[in-house]
Design a protein around this motif. Structure first.
Motif, short mmCIF file in Angstrom:
data_model
loop_
_atom_site.label_atom_id
_atom_site.label_comp_id
_atom_site.label_asym_id
_atom_site.label_seq_id
_atom_site.Cartn_x
_atom_site.Cartn_y
_atom_site.Cartn_z
N TYR A 56 69.78 33.77 20.42
CA TYR A 56 68.64 34.65 20.67
C TYR A 56 69.05 36.13 20.66
O TYR A 56 68.30 36.97 20.15
CB TYR A 56 67.94 34.28 21.98
CG TYR A 56 67.27 32.93 21.91
CD1 TYR A 56 66.39 32.62 20.87
CD2 TYR A 56 67.53 31.94 22.84
CE1 TYR A 56 65.78 31.39 20.78
CE2 TYR A 56 66.92 30.70 22.77
CZ TYR A 56 66.05 30.42 21.74
OH TYR A 56 65.44 29.20 21.65
N ILE A 57 70.22 36.45 21.15
CA ILE A 57 70.70 37.84 21.09
C ILE A 57 70.83 38.27 19.63
O ILE A 57 70.43 39.38 19.25
CB ILE A 57 72.02 38.01 21.86
CG1 ILE A 57 71.75 37.93 23.37
CG2 ILE A 57 72.71 39.33 21.50
CD1 ILE A 57 73.00 37.87 24.23
N ARG A 58 71.38 37.39 18.78
CA ARG A 58 71.50 37.71 17.34
C ARG A 58 70.14 37.95 16.71
O ARG A 58 70.04 38.61 15.68
CB ARG A 58 72.21 36.57 16.60
CG ARG A 58 73.69 36.54 16.73
CD ARG A 58 74.37 35.61 15.73
NE ARG A 58 73.74 34.33 15.52
CZ ARG A 58 73.98 33.22 16.20
NH1 ARG A 58 74.85 33.24 17.19
NH2 ARG A 58 73.35 32.09 15.92
N ASN A 59 69.10 37.41 17.31
CA ASN A 59 67.75 37.56 16.78
C ASN A 59 66.95 38.64 17.49
O ASN A 59 65.72 38.66 17.41
CB ASN A 59 67.03 36.21 16.83
CG ASN A 59 67.45 35.32 15.69
OD1 ASN A 59 66.96 35.48 14.58
ND2 ASN A 59 68.40 34.43 15.94
N GLY A 60 67.64 39.53 18.19
CA GLY A 60 66.99 40.71 18.75
C GLY A 60 66.46 40.56 20.16
O GLY A 60 65.83 41.49 20.68
N ALA A 82 66.83 40.43 24.26
CA ALA A 82 67.72 41.01 25.27
C ALA A 82 67.33 40.44 26.63
O ALA A 82 66.14 40.18 26.90
CB ALA A 82 67.59 42.53 25.29
N ILE A 83 68.30 40.28 27.48
CA ILE A 83 68.06 39.76 28.83
C ILE A 83 67.39 40.84 29.66
O ILE A 83 67.87 41.97 29.72
CB ILE A 83 69.38 39.32 29.48
CG1 ILE A 83 70.02 38.19 28.66
CG2 ILE A 83 69.16 38.89 30.93
CD1 ILE A 83 71.46 37.89 29.02
N VAL A 84 66.26 40.47 30.30
CA VAL A 84 65.53 41.43 31.14
C VAL A 84 65.42 40.96 32.59
O VAL A 84 64.87 41.67 33.43
CB VAL A 84 64.12 41.73 30.58
CG1 VAL A 84 64.21 42.37 29.20
CG2 VAL A 84 63.26 40.49 30.56
N GLY A 85 65.93 39.79 32.90
CA GLY A 85 65.86 39.28 34.27
C GLY A 85 66.15 37.79 34.29
O GLY A 85 66.68 37.24 33.33
N LEU A 122 67.59 32.59 32.22
CA LEU A 122 67.51 34.00 31.87
C LEU A 122 66.19 34.24 31.17
O LEU A 122 65.70 33.40 30.43
CB LEU A 122 68.66 34.37 30.93
CG LEU A 122 70.07 34.16 31.47
CD1 LEU A 122 71.09 34.50 30.39
CD2 LEU A 122 70.30 34.96 32.73
N VAL A 123 65.58 35.39 31.43
CA VAL A 123 64.38 35.81 30.74
C VAL A 123 64.82 36.82 29.69
O VAL A 123 65.50 37.80 29.99
CB VAL A 123 63.36 36.45 31.70
CG1 VAL A 123 62.11 36.90 30.93
CG2 VAL A 123 62.99 35.47 32.82
N MET A 124 64.45 36.54 28.43
CA MET A 124 64.83 37.41 27.33
C MET A 124 63.57 37.87 26.61
O MET A 124 62.60 37.12 26.51
CB MET A 124 65.76 36.66 26.37
CG MET A 124 67.02 36.14 27.03
SD MET A 124 68.12 35.25 25.89
CE MET A 124 68.89 36.64 25.06
N VAL A 125 63.61 39.10 26.12
CA VAL A 125 62.47 39.68 25.40
C VAL A 125 62.96 40.27 24.09
O VAL A 125 64.01 40.94 24.05
CB VAL A 125 61.76 40.76 26.24
CG1 VAL A 125 60.70 41.50 25.43
CG2 VAL A 125 61.16 40.16 27.50
N ARG A 126 62.19 40.03 23.05
CA ARG A 126 62.42 40.69 21.75
C ARG A 126 61.32 41.73 21.61
O ARG A 126 60.13 41.38 21.59
CB ARG A 126 62.36 39.70 20.61
CG ARG A 126 62.71 40.34 19.27
CD ARG A 126 62.37 39.41 18.15
NE ARG A 126 60.92 39.47 17.97
CZ ARG A 126 60.30 39.39 16.80
NH1 ARG A 126 61.01 39.21 15.72
NH2 ARG A 126 59.01 39.46 16.71
#
Length: 165
Positions: free
Chosen positions: A137-141, A143-146, A160-164
């Motif tokens: 998911y990091i490779r796809n843009g 980022a961890i936000v919480g 982890l909550v991630m947002v693109r």
């Protein structure tokens, strides 16, 4: 390989993929009984049939010779997580591909096609112990936000909550 919107008649095949892959998304020590509880409650053909009938859900399937080998499910109106960066945006709730296809690039193809349908930000949650998925998911843009908790049967996991953007 073909990616297409899911049909109601796909609910059983989608459930089968979910059942085969769900444990891989959970921490390694998750008790089998807790995995089964979750599967029996949330990953049944009837659960996916309900999602396919829900106007706020978007389900895409990935097929190989017309056999469903993966799927994504996006909820356009997910529950609030109390994280300003992650609330009020669509959530990629599921992104599963059968294990025999891991490492072949088809998950990337499925995720790219799914995200192409969303102009604004998208969020997801992922087990904090699933390093392979986190890096994907990091490779796809994303980022961890919480973080948040995820209940699998009676077992509580840290996600982890991630947002693109």
């Amino acid at each position: 390989m073909l990616i297409r919107p899911a049909f109601l008649t796909d609910a059983g095949a989608i459930s089968a993929v979910a059942v085969q892959t769900f444990a891989l998304a959970c921490p390694a020590g998750t008790p089998q009984i807790e995995l089964q509880k979750y599967i029996y409650e949330y990953l049944t053909p009837s659960s996916f049939a309900a999602a396919l009938g829900e106007p706020n859900c978007d389900v895409q399937v990935l097929t190989d010779s017309e056999i469903i080998i993966g799927f994504t499910l996006v909820t356009r109106a997910p529950e609030t997580l109390r994280l300003p960066q992650a609330d009020g945006i669509p959530e990629l709730t599921r992104c599963y591909v059968l294990p025999m296809y891991h490492g072949t690039g088809v998950a990337q193809m499925l995720l790219s096609a799914t995200l192409a349908g969303y102009r604004g930000p998208v969020r997801l949650t992922v087990s904090d112990q699933n390093s392979r998925a986190i890096h994907f998911y990091i490779r796809n843009g994303f980022a961890i936000v919480g973080d948040t908790s995820f209940q699998c049967g009676d077992d509580i996991h840290r996600d982890l909550v991630m947002v693109r953007p």
